[in-house]
Design a protein around this motif. Structure first.
Motif, short mmCIF file in Angstrom:
data_model
loop_
_atom_site.label_atom_id
_atom_site.label_comp_id
_atom_site.label_asym_id
_atom_site.label_seq_id
_atom_site.Cartn_x
_atom_site.Cartn_y
_atom_site.Cartn_z
N MET A 1 0.75 -1.17 -0.02
CA MET A 1 -0.14 -0.13 0.10
C MET A 1 0.90 1.13 -0.10
SD MET A 1 -3.05 1.16 2.49
CE MET A 1 -3.80 2.38 2.44
N ILE A 2 0.50 2.40 -0.88
CA ILE A 2 1.30 3.46 -0.80
C ILE A 2 0.68 4.38 0.32
CG2 ILE A 2 1.88 5.51 -2.31
CD1 ILE A 2 1.13 3.68 -4.87
N SER A 3 1.88 4.95 1.05
CA SER A 3 1.56 5.62 2.24
C SER A 3 2.03 7.00 2.07
CB SER A 3 1.92 4.96 3.48
OG SER A 3 3.33 4.85 3.34
N SER A 4 2.48 7.55 1.16
CA SER A 4 2.95 8.78 0.84
C SER A 4 3.04 9.24 -0.35
CB SER A 4 4.50 8.90 1.53
OG SER A 4 5.48 8.43 0.80
N VAL A 5 3.04 10.66 -0.29
CA VAL A 5 3.01 11.23 -1.78
C VAL A 5 4.29 10.91 -2.63
CG1 VAL A 5 3.03 13.47 -3.02
CG2 VAL A 5 1.65 13.18 -1.19
N ALA A 6 5.37 10.90 -1.78
CA ALA A 6 6.69 10.54 -2.34
C ALA A 6 6.54 8.81 -3.01
CB ALA A 6 7.76 10.52 -1.47
N GLN A 7 5.79 8.15 -2.30
CA GLN A 7 5.93 6.69 -2.75
C GLN A 7 4.98 6.79 -3.98
OE1 GLN A 7 4.58 4.82 0.73
NE2 GLN A 7 6.23 3.71 0.86
N LEU A 8 4.05 7.62 -4.08
CA LEU A 8 2.92 7.68 -5.21
C LEU A 8 3.81 7.85 -6.34
CD1 LEU A 8 0.15 7.48 -6.20
CD2 LEU A 8 -0.25 9.93 -5.62
N LEU A 9 4.48 8.96 -6.18
CA LEU A 9 5.25 9.80 -7.35
C LEU A 9 6.31 8.49 -7.93
CD1 LEU A 9 5.86 13.09 -6.25
CD2 LEU A 9 4.21 12.46 -8.03
N ASP A 10 7.10 7.85 -7.01
CA ASP A 10 7.87 6.83 -7.29
C ASP A 10 7.51 5.58 -8.15
OD1 ASP A 10 9.93 8.20 -6.16
OD2 ASP A 10 10.04 6.99 -4.49
N ASN A 11 6.04 5.56 -7.89
CA ASN A 11 5.11 4.42 -8.73
C ASN A 11 4.61 4.80 -10.09
OD1 ASN A 11 5.72 2.03 -7.25
ND2 ASN A 11 4.44 3.03 -5.52
N ILE A 12 4.92 6.18 -10.50
CA ILE A 12 4.33 6.61 -11.75
C ILE A 12 5.14 5.94 -12.76
CG2 ILE A 12 4.14 8.49 -13.42
CD1 ILE A 12 3.34 10.31 -10.94
N THR A 13 4.46 5.26 -13.83
CA THR A 13 5.37 4.81 -14.88
C THR A 13 5.41 5.44 -16.25
OG1 THR A 13 3.34 3.48 -15.96
CG2 THR A 13 4.21 2.34 -14.08
N PRO A 14 6.07 5.24 -16.98
CA PRO A 14 6.12 6.38 -18.27
C PRO A 14 4.56 6.11 -18.98
CG PRO A 14 8.17 4.83 -18.29
CD PRO A 14 7.30 4.34 -17.22
N ILE A 16 1.66 5.87 -17.18
CA ILE A 16 0.96 6.71 -16.45
C ILE A 16 1.37 8.18 -16.64
CG2 ILE A 16 0.46 7.20 -14.07
CD1 ILE A 16 0.76 4.20 -13.35
N TYR A 17 2.54 8.41 -16.65
CA TYR A 17 2.94 9.89 -16.89
C TYR A 17 2.42 10.30 -18.23
CZ TYR A 17 6.40 13.26 -18.90
OH TYR A 17 6.62 14.39 -19.70
N GLN A 18 2.45 9.73 -19.31
CA GLN A 18 1.86 10.09 -20.65
C GLN A 18 0.44 10.44 -20.41
OE1 GLN A 18 3.32 10.95 -23.17
NE2 GLN A 18 5.47 10.56 -22.51
N GLN A 19 -0.63 9.48 -19.64
CA GLN A 19 -1.93 9.57 -19.49
C GLN A 19 -1.89 10.90 -18.73
OE1 GLN A 19 -2.86 5.93 -17.75
NE2 GLN A 19 -3.33 4.99 -19.85
N LEU A 20 -1.18 11.09 -17.64
CA LEU A 20 -1.53 12.33 -16.78
C LEU A 20 -1.09 13.69 -17.63
CD1 LEU A 20 0.19 11.30 -13.56
CD2 LEU A 20 -2.22 11.48 -14.02
N LYS A 21 -0.09 13.57 -18.40
CA LYS A 21 0.33 14.77 -19.39
C LYS A 21 -0.82 14.85 -20.34
CE LYS A 21 4.02 16.42 -21.87
NZ LYS A 21 5.50 16.16 -22.60
N ARG A 22 -1.32 13.86 -20.87
CA ARG A 22 -2.32 14.09 -22.12
C ARG A 22 -3.68 14.48 -21.35
NH1 ARG A 22 -2.92 14.17 -27.62
NH2 ARG A 22 -4.57 13.19 -27.91
N ALA A 23 -3.86 14.18 -20.19
CA ALA A 23 -5.15 14.73 -19.33
C ALA A 23 -5.19 15.99 -19.14
CB ALA A 23 -5.46 13.85 -18.04
N VAL A 24 -3.94 16.65 -18.70
CA VAL A 24 -3.82 18.06 -18.64
C VAL A 24 -3.70 18.81 -19.72
CG1 VAL A 24 -2.01 19.67 -17.92
CG2 VAL A 24 -2.18 17.83 -16.36
N GLU A 25 -3.30 18.24 -20.77
CA GLU A 25 -3.33 19.10 -22.24
C GLU A 25 -4.70 19.04 -22.73
OE1 GLU A 25 -0.87 16.53 -24.74
OE2 GLU A 25 0.91 17.30 -23.77
N LEU A 26 -5.49 18.03 -22.68
CA LEU A 26 -6.88 17.96 -23.35
C LEU A 26 -7.89 18.38 -22.18
CD1 LEU A 26 -6.52 14.68 -25.50
CD2 LEU A 26 -6.26 16.84 -26.13
#
Length: 90
Positions: A1-14, A16-26
């Protein structure tokens, strides 16, 4: 289980990164659902944090290349002043 923001950010895959970036763009998720302002802000923060850790500075979102700056024709950072012309402050 992820218990901190740092752990959450460490678990972002390429992917997921592309999906987040696209969500921000669109402004919407891959499903087509509109993202809220808060979601957009959080996604952008995650994109920036991911890029800081994994992407070269020149390829990051919002990168502005540095330009050489010259001060009125000066050399090596010294400010040149032509004594024959008075300075006008208007």
């Amino acid at each position: 289980m992820i218990s901190s923001v740092a752990q959450l950010l460490d678990n972002i895959t390429p992917t997921i990164y592309q999906q987040l970036k696209r969500a921000v763009e669109l402004g919407k998720w891959p499903t087509g659902e509109k993202i809220s302002k808060e979601q957009r802000d959080l996604c952008l923060q995650a994109v920036i944090a991911y890029e800081e850790k994994h992407i070269n500075p020149e390829e990051r979102t919002g990168y502005i290349p540095k330009k050489e700056h010259k001060h009125c024709g000066s050399t090596q950072g010294e400010i040149a002043h032509d004594e024959s012309q008075p300075l006008n402050f208007k």
